[in-house]
Scaffold this active site. Structure first.
Site, PDB file in Angstrom:
ATOM      1  N   TRP A  66      -8.266   1.037  -1.515  1.00  0.00           N
ATOM      2  CA  TRP A  66      -6.876   0.564  -1.594  1.00  0.00           C
ATOM      3  C   TRP A  66      -6.753  -0.258  -2.874  1.00  0.00           C
ATOM      4  O   TRP A  66      -7.372  -1.316  -3.015  1.00  0.00           O
ATOM      5  CB  TRP A  66      -6.490  -0.298  -0.396  1.00  0.00           C
ATOM      6  CG  TRP A  66      -5.048  -0.743  -0.481  1.00  0.00           C
ATOM      7  CD1 TRP A  66      -4.514  -1.657  -1.333  1.00  0.00           C
ATOM      8  CD2 TRP A  66      -3.956  -0.251   0.291  1.00  0.00           C
ATOM      9  NE1 TRP A  66      -3.160  -1.781  -1.145  1.00  0.00           N
ATOM     10  CE2 TRP A  66      -2.793  -0.926  -0.147  1.00  0.00           C
ATOM     11  CE3 TRP A  66      -3.845   0.688   1.319  1.00  0.00           C
ATOM     12  CZ2 TRP A  66      -1.528  -0.691   0.408  1.00  0.00           C
ATOM     13  CZ3 TRP A  66      -2.592   0.911   1.872  1.00  0.00           C
ATOM     14  CH2 TRP A  66      -1.450   0.230   1.423  1.00  0.00           C
ATOM     15  N   GLU A  78     -13.658  -1.535  -5.261  1.00  0.00           N
ATOM     16  CA  GLU A  78     -13.820  -2.884  -4.739  1.00  0.00           C
ATOM     17  C   GLU A  78     -15.310  -3.106  -4.447  1.00  0.00           C
ATOM     18  O   GLU A  78     -15.961  -2.226  -3.888  1.00  0.00           O
ATOM     19  CB  GLU A  78     -13.056  -3.052  -3.429  1.00  0.00           C
ATOM     20  CG  GLU A  78     -11.575  -2.797  -3.499  1.00  0.00           C
ATOM     21  CD  GLU A  78     -10.995  -2.622  -2.102  1.00  0.00           C
ATOM     22  OE1 GLU A  78     -10.590  -3.639  -1.496  1.00  0.00           O
ATOM     23  OE2 GLU A  78     -10.965  -1.469  -1.629  1.00  0.00           O
ATOM     24  N   GLN A 121      -9.446  -9.335  -3.207  1.00  0.00           N
ATOM     25  CA  GLN A 121      -9.727 -10.070  -1.973  1.00  0.00           C
ATOM     26  C   GLN A 121     -11.081 -10.766  -1.983  1.00  0.00           C
ATOM     27  O   GLN A 121     -11.291 -11.725  -1.250  1.00  0.00           O
ATOM     28  CB  GLN A 121      -9.640  -9.118  -0.779  1.00  0.00           C
ATOM     29  CG  GLN A 121      -8.247  -8.532  -0.616  1.00  0.00           C
ATOM     30  CD  GLN A 121      -8.086  -7.709   0.650  1.00  0.00           C
ATOM     31  OE1 GLN A 121      -8.683  -8.007   1.670  1.00  0.00           O
ATOM     32  NE2 GLN A 121      -7.274  -6.671   0.573  1.00  0.00           N
ATOM     33  N   ARG A 162     -10.439  -7.278  10.772  1.00  0.00           N
ATOM     34  CA  ARG A 162     -10.662  -7.854   9.442  1.00  0.00           C
ATOM     35  C   ARG A 162     -10.401  -9.354   9.535  1.00  0.00           C
ATOM     36  O   ARG A 162      -9.278  -9.774   9.772  1.00  0.00           O
ATOM     37  CB  ARG A 162      -9.743  -7.168   8.434  1.00  0.00           C
ATOM     38  CG  ARG A 162     -10.010  -7.523   7.011  1.00  0.00           C
ATOM     39  CD  ARG A 162      -9.359  -6.562   6.046  1.00  0.00           C
ATOM     40  NE  ARG A 162      -7.953  -6.351   6.268  1.00  0.00           N
ATOM     41  CZ  ARG A 162      -7.094  -5.970   5.313  1.00  0.00           C
ATOM     42  NH1 ARG A 162      -7.526  -5.762   4.090  1.00  0.00           N
ATOM     43  NH2 ARG A 162      -5.831  -5.767   5.587  1.00  0.00           N
ATOM     44  N   LYS A 201      -4.240 -11.731  -5.458  1.00  0.00           N
ATOM     45  CA  LYS A 201      -4.247 -12.439  -4.184  1.00  0.00           C
ATOM     46  C   LYS A 201      -4.814 -13.859  -4.241  1.00  0.00           C
ATOM     47  O   LYS A 201      -4.089 -14.825  -4.268  1.00  0.00           O
ATOM     48  CB  LYS A 201      -5.004 -11.605  -3.152  1.00  0.00           C
ATOM     49  CG  LYS A 201      -4.295 -10.308  -2.761  1.00  0.00           C
ATOM     50  CD  LYS A 201      -5.042  -9.602  -1.672  1.00  0.00           C
ATOM     51  CE  LYS A 201      -4.418  -8.254  -1.310  1.00  0.00           C
ATOM     52  NZ  LYS A 201      -3.138  -8.359  -0.618  1.00  0.00           N
ATOM     53  N   ASP A 243     -12.241  -4.262  -8.731  1.00  0.00           N
ATOM     54  CA  ASP A 243     -11.042  -4.854  -8.145  1.00  0.00           C
ATOM     55  C   ASP A 243     -11.486  -5.929  -7.155  1.00  0.00           C
ATOM     56  O   ASP A 243     -11.934  -5.636  -6.061  1.00  0.00           O
ATOM     57  CB  ASP A 243     -10.250  -3.731  -7.450  1.00  0.00           C
ATOM     58  CG  ASP A 243      -9.007  -4.235  -6.727  1.00  0.00           C
ATOM     59  OD1 ASP A 243      -8.809  -5.467  -6.661  1.00  0.00           O
ATOM     60  OD2 ASP A 243      -8.245  -3.389  -6.207  1.00  0.00           O
TER      61      ASP A 243
END
Length: 443
Positions: free
Chosen positions: A144, A217, A253, A413, A279, A250
């Site tokens: 994502w 990620e 998060q 999560r 974020k 990336d």
């Protein structure tokens, strides 16, 4: 027609009628709570309930909601300098770029400040394509990276069907999921080296000879909190080098202390060619960054790199980013994330010992995943189970996000703010324990 004035606070039924009449639904159903305010790790509803927010907003409020230093920075900065013509610079922007470089290994030294994760990935891919003179992009099959064109074309976990063709030259490689291995050794463990070799055999077969970048990620979050095994990212980096590709990480998060180190890539001993942050950098406000080397930036500049957007290098959110770095460093939140992460992991292990529906625990620091299954032996999945657990947790005062993708169980999560307390973690574990007890009794 002139705009109407905002409606006075309405009864819940009227509120939801207005929401249904005027809001576009952008991703499933809305949580059926009216949120009035938030503070720290908690949100407060219109009907007087207190809910532990263990998604940190949209995985962003790393310092908790309404952190007093963030509030003070916003109040001071918005009264002094909030937004500028995109070609103008301010001190908060240069300060933040310099300070980000100070948290990163060489040669990462040049920063572009933007608004969202999708926008930062868009800019990173645009830069990589310009610098390499190529266009093809490789990403994980459960990735994502955002909902704008290039980022969405590199996103495979959701949102690909029904929108027409993605950008040409985007390829997916399998995720190295140790809990659900697809290519195995003789003893049944994931053979990630063979998986990676086969993946790039397929990439090479499909490529037109124009491989530009690999965007991943370091821990897949929306993909189910899947962490590649040690050594995987370094081997992937070598595959990129062999083909003249840039590696883009990336860390929307995982960046800025959530995993127990300032950046998740530190574990792997690999420095990306381009790093994207979002974020956590804004702690809930819209701030993102693309960080790269002076060499890549110079090449991009000489080739006419263009990413001139309305809110590039805005001073208000840059000032917030500087305050975020202050709090992370002064409060040693990397150490705190490691310590609280160990506490959380021990608590989740205790739940696994008591409840047979807990199939796997994974993650790092204060980014944890709990995969739910109907049968530990077969790892049988159940969308209904995950939805039931999530719903009941919310009723009891704990909000967590459930990741449900084809071929895997529901993955809770868990990503509380780094300012969360031991008592709040204990309360969350108690709620989850009660929920799993009730759920198991119905199976």
């Amino acid at each position: 027609m002139a705009a109407t004035t905002p409606a006075a606070p309405s009864a819940p039924a009227a509120f939801w009628d207005r929401a249904q009449a005027h809001l576009v639904r952008y991703g499933g159903e809305f949580t059926h709570e009216i949120i009035e305010r938030a503070a720290g790790s908690q949100v407060f509803t219109a009907d007087g309930r207190t809910i532990l927010d263990f998604t940190s907003g949209q995985m962003s409020a790393i310092l908790g909601h309404c952190h007093p230093r963030i509030v003070a920075t916003v109040q001071q900065q918005v009264a002094r300098l909030d937004h500028l013509y995109s070609g103008m610079l301010s001190r908060p922007v240069v300060d933040l770029a310099e300070r980000l470089a100070g948290t990163l290994p060489a040669p990462l030294a040049k920063t572009l400040l933007l608004t969202t994760g999708a926008e930062s990935n868009e800019a990173a891919l645009r830069m990589a394509r310009l610098v390499t003179g190529r266009h093809e992009v490789v990403s994980f099959a459960r990735s994502w990276h955002g909902m704008t064109q290039a980022a969405a074309s590199a996103t495979y976990s959701a949102g690909r069907k029904g929108y027409g063709p993605a950008a040409p030259g985007n390829f997916a490689i399998p995720v190295p999921n140790s809990y659900r291995p697809d290519i195995t050794t003789a003893d049944g463990a994931l053979d990630w080296r063979r998986q990676l070799d086969l993946a790039f055999d397929l990439i090479d077969a499909q490529s037109t000879g124009s491989l530009a970048a690999c965007l991943i990620e370091p821990i897949l979050s929306s993909g189910g909190i899947i962490e590649p095994p040690p050594g995987y990212v370094a081997a992937l980096h070598a595959k990129c080098r062999e083909r003249g590709m840039l590696l883009i990480l990336d860390e929307a998060q995982t960046g800025l202390c959530r995993t127990g180190t300032w950046y998740a890539f530190e574990r792997d001993g690999v420095v990306p060619d381009i790093l994207t942050l979002s974020k956590t950098l804004g702690a809930g406000l819209p701030l993102a960054a693309v960080v790269t080397s002076a060499e890549i930036e110079q090449e991009a500049y000489e080739r006419g790199f263009l990413f001139f957007t309305t809110h590039v290098a805005d001073p208000l959110v840059a000032a917030v980013g500087n305050t975020v770095l202050d709090v992370l460093a002064e409060d040693r939140l990397d150490e705190r994330a490691r310590e609280l992460g160990r506490f959380l992991r021990e608590g989740l292990a205790g739940l696994a010992a008591r409840h047979h529906v807990v199939g796997d625990i994974r993650g790092r620091g204060l980014l944890a995943g709990l995969e739910l299954v109907l049968d530990r032996g077969t790892k049988q999945t159940s969308d209904a189970l995950g939805a039931q657990v999530t719903r009941r947790c919310l009723e009891l005062g704990l909000h967590m996000n459930i990741v449900q993708l084809p071929g895997m169980g529901g993955v809770l999560r868990i990503a509380p703010p780094l300012t969360t307390t031991h008592d709040e973690l204990t309360r969350a574990l108690t709620i989850l324990d009660q929920t799993l007890t009730e759920t198991c009794a119905t199976l």
